[in-house]
Design a protein around this motif. Structure first.
Motif, mmCIF file in Angstrom:
data_model
loop_
_atom_site.group_PDB
_atom_site.id
_atom_site.type_symbol
_atom_site.label_atom_id
_atom_site.label_comp_id
_atom_site.label_asym_id
_atom_site.label_seq_id
_atom_site.Cartn_x
_atom_site.Cartn_y
_atom_site.Cartn_z
ATOM 1 N N LEU A 149 0.859 -1.187 0.000
ATOM 2 C CA LEU A 149 0.000 0.000 0.000
ATOM 3 C C LEU A 149 0.890 1.230 0.000
ATOM 4 C CD1 LEU A 149 -2.907 1.118 0.169
ATOM 5 C CD2 LEU A 149 -2.602 1.241 2.644
ATOM 6 N N PHE A 209 -9.828 -1.819 0.156
ATOM 7 C CA PHE A 209 -9.015 -0.978 1.043
ATOM 8 C C PHE A 209 -9.621 -1.034 2.450
ATOM 9 C CE2 PHE A 209 -7.975 0.596 -3.116
ATOM 10 C CZ PHE A 209 -6.630 0.944 -3.031
ATOM 11 N N CYS A 262 -4.449 -2.905 2.004
ATOM 12 C CA CYS A 262 -5.308 -3.300 0.898
ATOM 13 C C CYS A 262 -5.111 -4.780 0.614
ATOM 14 C CB CYS A 262 -5.014 -2.471 -0.351
ATOM 15 S SG CYS A 262 -3.373 -2.762 -1.067
ATOM 16 N N CYS A 315 -2.785 0.723 -4.241
ATOM 17 C CA CYS A 315 -2.512 -0.693 -3.977
ATOM 18 C C CYS A 315 -1.658 -1.193 -5.143
ATOM 19 C CB CYS A 315 -3.828 -1.469 -3.872
ATOM 20 S SG CYS A 315 -3.660 -3.110 -3.145
#
Length: 344
Positions: free
Chosen positions: A84, A114, A145, A101
């Motif tokens: 992330l 997320f 994520c 992501c």
């Protein structure tokens, strides 16, 4: 990984160098670090924090041995399937927040989710980016994520390691103060001051101030943090508060209410009124004389008439004297608590 340094020669002065990079990188990704800005032509280059000249790097631009360097950044190389990627600079209230992501070698992902503190922020979808237009302090927390790899990936759901996001306070809630006092006397001058301060890192921003009394606006979105009451009166008593806001009004905060009580001036009571003295005797008017009347003594008849008139005026003077005495005695009996006893 490719590293390039773009130098601009023949500069007249040394300007701040801006080092642009990604906060979090993948081992298999190709990234470019660029050092931009006019620099000295004698010795120029991109440096790492292992070199002797930059061992004292701080969070701000700094200068060593005649060179000016950009602030350092943190480069993290990860071998995870997912990472992330968050902001690489400090984030404050009112700023936008964008999270990416990132997949290994940018392989395709599906069903991306997320999370904040373990709670999903949206249902699964194809988007690898999540954004918050205006962040608040409550948006601080740990984010991560997850996603499902399509071919040629592993084909299973993978999860990125959590990343801590801290939203810093742009300015504290204001405090309203009344100077010199919140209990002024009638006629005194009072200054209302809405006190707060921007973060040093955002000191270039500007705040606008509003003042309110008993739910009614007194001043709306002005640059001055003070409101003057030149001459206080009882009608200025009430509950006051102020508001500080950014120019775009993305961040605004109110102060607690402040009670202002204007003290009325003391007026003398009936018991403090000084007693009235009885009136003194009336002075009779002076008797006119022949000199006052400017009469010539050459006319015996006219002189006789004047003498008779003077004698009558003397009699009136005596009568007036008796009348004054009677009035003085009468005022004594008219005082409260004194009654006249009738003669038997």
């Amino acid at each position: 990984m490719k590293l390039s340094c773009v130098l601009m020669a023949w500069a007249l002065s040394v300007c701040p160098a801006v080092l642009l990079a990604t906060q979090m990188l993948l081992a298999a990704s190709s990234e470019t670090l660029k050092c931009e800005g006019p620099v000295s032509t004698e010795q120029s280059g991109c440096h790492t924090d292992e070199e002797e000249d930059v061992i004292h790097a701080s969070e701000e631009d700094f200068q060593v041995k005649g060179y000016k360097f950009s602030k350092p950044f943190h480069l993290i190389v990860s071998y995870d399937w997912l990472i992330l990627q968050g902001p690489d600079t400090s984030i404050f209230e009112g700023d936008p927040l964008v999270l990416h992501c990132r997949a290994w070698q940018d392989w395709p992902l599906t069903q991306v989710i997320f999370y904040q503190e373990g709670s999903a922020l949206a249902p699964p979808g194809p988007k690898r980016e999540f954004s918050i237009d205006v962040v608040q302090k409550s948006d601080s927390g740990h984010y991560h994520c997850s996603g499902v790899f399509r071919s040629p990936g592993p084909g299973s759901r993978e999860t990125a390691s959590p990343v801590a996001i801290t939203v810093q306070e742009l300015f504290p809630a204001p405090v309203l103060k009344a100077l010199p006092s919140s209990e002024p006397q009638e006629g005194d001058s009072v200054t209302l001051s809405c006190q707060t301060k921007l973060s040093l890192q955002r000191s270039a921003s500007r705040l606008l101030f509003s003042f309110y009394k008993d739910g009614r606006s007194l001043s709306i979105r002005g640059i001055s943090a003070e409101l003057q009451i030149p001459k206080a009166s009882e009608e200025h008593s009430g509950s006051y508060w102020c508001e500080a806001a950014t120019e775009d009004r993305q961040v605004w905060k109110q102060s607690p209410q402040l009670e202002i009580r204007v003290q009325a001036l003391q007026k003398p009571t009936a018991s403090e009124t000084p007693p009235m003295e009885p009136p003194g005797p009336l002075r009779p008017p002076p008797a006119p004389s022949a000199e006052h009347l400017r009469v010539s003594s050459s006319d015996p008849h006219l002189l006789h008439q004047i003498q008779m008139l003077l004698k009558q005026m003397q009699d009136v003077k005596v009568l007036l004297g008796h009348l004054v005495v009677e009035l003085r005695e009468l005022t004594v009996y008219l005082k409260p608590g004194i009654t006249k006893v009738a003669d038997k």
